[in-house]
Design a protein around this motif. Sequence first.
Motif, short mmCIF file in Angstrom:
data_model
loop_
_atom_site.label_atom_id
_atom_site.label_comp_id
_atom_site.label_asym_id
_atom_site.label_seq_id
_atom_site.Cartn_x
_atom_site.Cartn_y
_atom_site.Cartn_z
N VAL A 455 0.84 -1.21 0.00
CA VAL A 455 0.00 0.00 0.00
C VAL A 455 0.88 1.25 0.00
N GLU A 456 1.94 1.22 0.82
CA GLU A 456 2.82 2.39 0.90
C GLU A 456 3.49 2.66 -0.44
N GLU A 457 3.96 1.60 -1.12
CA GLU A 457 4.60 1.80 -2.41
C GLU A 457 3.60 2.29 -3.45
N GLY A 458 2.36 1.73 -3.40
CA GLY A 458 1.35 2.19 -4.35
C GLY A 458 1.01 3.67 -4.16
N LEU A 459 0.86 4.10 -2.91
CA LEU A 459 0.59 5.52 -2.64
C LEU A 459 1.76 6.40 -3.05
N TRP A 460 2.99 5.89 -2.84
CA TRP A 460 4.17 6.65 -3.26
C TRP A 460 4.14 6.91 -4.77
N ARG A 461 3.85 5.89 -5.56
CA ARG A 461 3.84 6.04 -7.02
C ARG A 461 2.72 6.98 -7.47
N ILE A 462 1.55 6.86 -6.82
CA ILE A 462 0.43 7.74 -7.19
C ILE A 462 0.77 9.18 -6.83
N GLY A 463 1.32 9.40 -5.63
CA GLY A 463 1.72 10.75 -5.24
C GLY A 463 2.80 11.31 -6.13
N GLN A 464 3.70 10.46 -6.54
CA GLN A 464 4.79 10.86 -7.44
C GLN A 464 4.23 11.38 -8.77
N GLU A 465 3.28 10.62 -9.34
CA GLU A 465 2.69 11.02 -10.61
C GLU A 465 1.88 12.31 -10.46
N ALA A 466 1.17 12.42 -9.32
CA ALA A 466 0.38 13.63 -9.09
C ALA A 466 1.28 14.86 -8.99
N LEU A 467 2.43 14.76 -8.31
CA LEU A 467 3.37 15.88 -8.21
C LEU A 467 3.98 16.20 -9.57
N ASN A 468 4.23 15.18 -10.39
CA ASN A 468 4.72 15.42 -11.75
C ASN A 468 3.72 16.28 -12.52
N ASN A 469 2.42 15.95 -12.38
CA ASN A 469 1.39 16.71 -13.08
C ASN A 469 1.33 18.16 -12.58
N VAL A 470 1.50 18.34 -11.26
CA VAL A 470 1.51 19.70 -10.72
C VAL A 470 2.65 20.49 -11.35
N CYS A 471 3.83 19.85 -11.40
CA CYS A 471 5.02 20.52 -11.93
C CYS A 471 4.85 20.90 -13.41
N LYS A 472 4.25 19.99 -14.18
CA LYS A 472 4.18 20.18 -15.63
C LYS A 472 2.98 21.01 -16.08
N HIS A 473 1.84 20.87 -15.40
CA HIS A 473 0.60 21.39 -15.96
C HIS A 473 -0.12 22.43 -15.12
N SER A 474 0.21 22.57 -13.82
CA SER A 474 -0.60 23.45 -12.97
C SER A 474 -0.26 24.93 -13.14
N GLY A 475 1.00 25.22 -13.47
CA GLY A 475 1.43 26.61 -13.57
C GLY A 475 1.75 27.23 -12.24
N VAL A 476 1.81 26.42 -11.15
CA VAL A 476 2.18 26.93 -9.83
C VAL A 476 3.37 26.13 -9.31
N THR A 477 3.98 26.63 -8.26
CA THR A 477 5.17 25.97 -7.70
C THR A 477 4.92 25.50 -6.27
N GLU A 478 3.66 25.31 -5.92
CA GLU A 478 3.33 24.88 -4.55
C GLU A 478 2.26 23.82 -4.60
N ALA A 479 2.40 22.81 -3.74
CA ALA A 479 1.41 21.74 -3.66
C ALA A 479 1.28 21.30 -2.21
N ILE A 480 0.12 20.76 -1.88
CA ILE A 480 -0.14 20.22 -0.54
C ILE A 480 -0.28 18.70 -0.66
N VAL A 481 0.44 17.98 0.20
CA VAL A 481 0.33 16.52 0.26
C VAL A 481 -0.27 16.16 1.62
N GLU A 482 -1.47 15.57 1.60
CA GLU A 482 -2.16 15.18 2.83
C GLU A 482 -2.24 13.66 2.91
N LEU A 483 -1.98 13.11 4.10
CA LEU A 483 -2.13 11.67 4.33
C LEU A 483 -2.95 11.48 5.61
N GLU A 484 -4.10 10.81 5.49
CA GLU A 484 -4.95 10.51 6.64
C GLU A 484 -4.98 8.99 6.83
#
Length: 547
Positions: A455-484
């Motif tokens: 589960v931890e590795e799966g969440l790592w890969r998903i979070g990794q891809e999501a941060l890649n998308n923020v970097c490439k497509h969002s146009g901002v340089t800040e992101a929030i990562v929440e884990l509950e």
Amino acid sequence: MEPRVQELITLKTIAETLNQSNRLTPMLGTVLEKLLELTELEAGWIFLIDDDQDYECVADYGLPPALMSDNKRPMRCGTCWCMDRYRKGKLKNAVNILNCKRLEDAVENHLGDTHGITHHATVPLRSGNRRIGILNVAAPGKEHFEEEELALLQAVAFQIGSAMERMRLYADEQRRADLFARLGEFSRMLGTSTESESDQLQLAQRVMELIGAHFDWPYAAIIESAHSDFIIRSVFSGTSTRKTCSRLTGPAAEWLEKSVRERRLVAASEIEASGLTSDQQEKVGAMPKLRSAYAVPVPMSGATTYVIVIGGIKAGDLKRMDGDVLEALAEHVAITFESARIEEYHRELARWDERNKLARDLHDSVSQMLFSLSMTAKGTETLLTGNDVESAITAVRDMKSLSQSALKEMRALIMQLRPVGLEAGLVTSLKTYGEKFGLRVIPMSKGIRDIPRSVEEGLWRIGQEALNNVCKHSGVTEAIVELELSETEAVLRVIDHGRGVVEPSPERIRASFGMSTMRERAEALGGKFTITSEYNHGTVVEVVIPL
């Protein structure tokens, strides 16, 4: 008192005594004492005889000193005429024994006083057709028992036999319940093994370790079956589990072949059971000679399967309930093996996904940049040949910029292949990962608990891809990562306040390689992937994984 009335009182008293206990040895001792008291006899003893014809004196009362010597050795060793008749199947009803061989031997060896006892009556103990043992009673100077006395003893023996059968059935049900309770704990422990073990031979070893830890079978083995060859892979015997690579032949192999062919539990004959260990003495050390065994195949797909075997040192060590538990155990093992196979298949698919994504990313970024770099270098060569130095310098600067961009993209891809260790925690690792691309990542955590590595590795890969998308497509340089983290689920959110996605519809998600990969990873873990976005107001990627 009339003899008939005395008989009825005796039978009533014995019946009441038999119904007062579920513990065999104390009950037999009390019944024997009551019987002797009511019949005015002085000595008696009860032998129980097992399927191997071995006997044990489980109760006695009023034994003379000659039979009590050396910790009752005359009652524990040797044989006698009543025992011989019982073993030959000739002892059907209560009979007079002319004289007692055990007492004769005691007198001959000067073991002590016999109190004048020379003869006894012998009564077989049985329940239905199942023979259990012998009841002997005697009195000083009594050399003959009347027919009425023998009939009473026979009636008492029937009562004792029925009570013993009731107690046997009660004990069997208790053991059945205990075995299935152990099976539940075995299954729970085995289920955790797929998280750390995927190799079938390692799992086979783990199965044997858990069988040894949770069950009291004297012998257990897991045997690999492939193309009619049977190879013992792991054995539990006594107190230890050991790996082996011993091939079975002869009756034992034929018995296992029948179990695999018919896909069911099969009991072994004594010859087949003994073949499991007789050929393994020199290979795996001291092994018990087995008298009984059960084998059941583990239902698996493919040409190779496994057979689980349990064995008993005595003929009565294994009962049908042990076979029932073994069948259920084999089903649990099959599920574990299949889960491990599916988990490995998922890992292989994940590896292919990573390769495909890497190939696509290389094509979309580094490959195109290197192509542009190559074309720019060729143009620069032409400019230098024509002495257009100023244009050449501009081209070189473009080449420098392109090479730096390509290097940055290559480092990003390398980071994906070699992620930061998760020892520091998932959120911290994602923060470190995002900072490599110039993102300011704000970590937020709620709840503390251990989560499975998968589960931890799966969440790592998903979070990794999501941060890649923020970097490439969002146009901002800040992101929030929440884990509950709660007792039932893990929730990961990656939030940005950038330009958003115009239409985050299911069709668009399926068309996007990155978002499709995140969704597939979440669903492979039994979870749910959602993306919420509003144009110019940011995007929220949320993954919920059940624990």
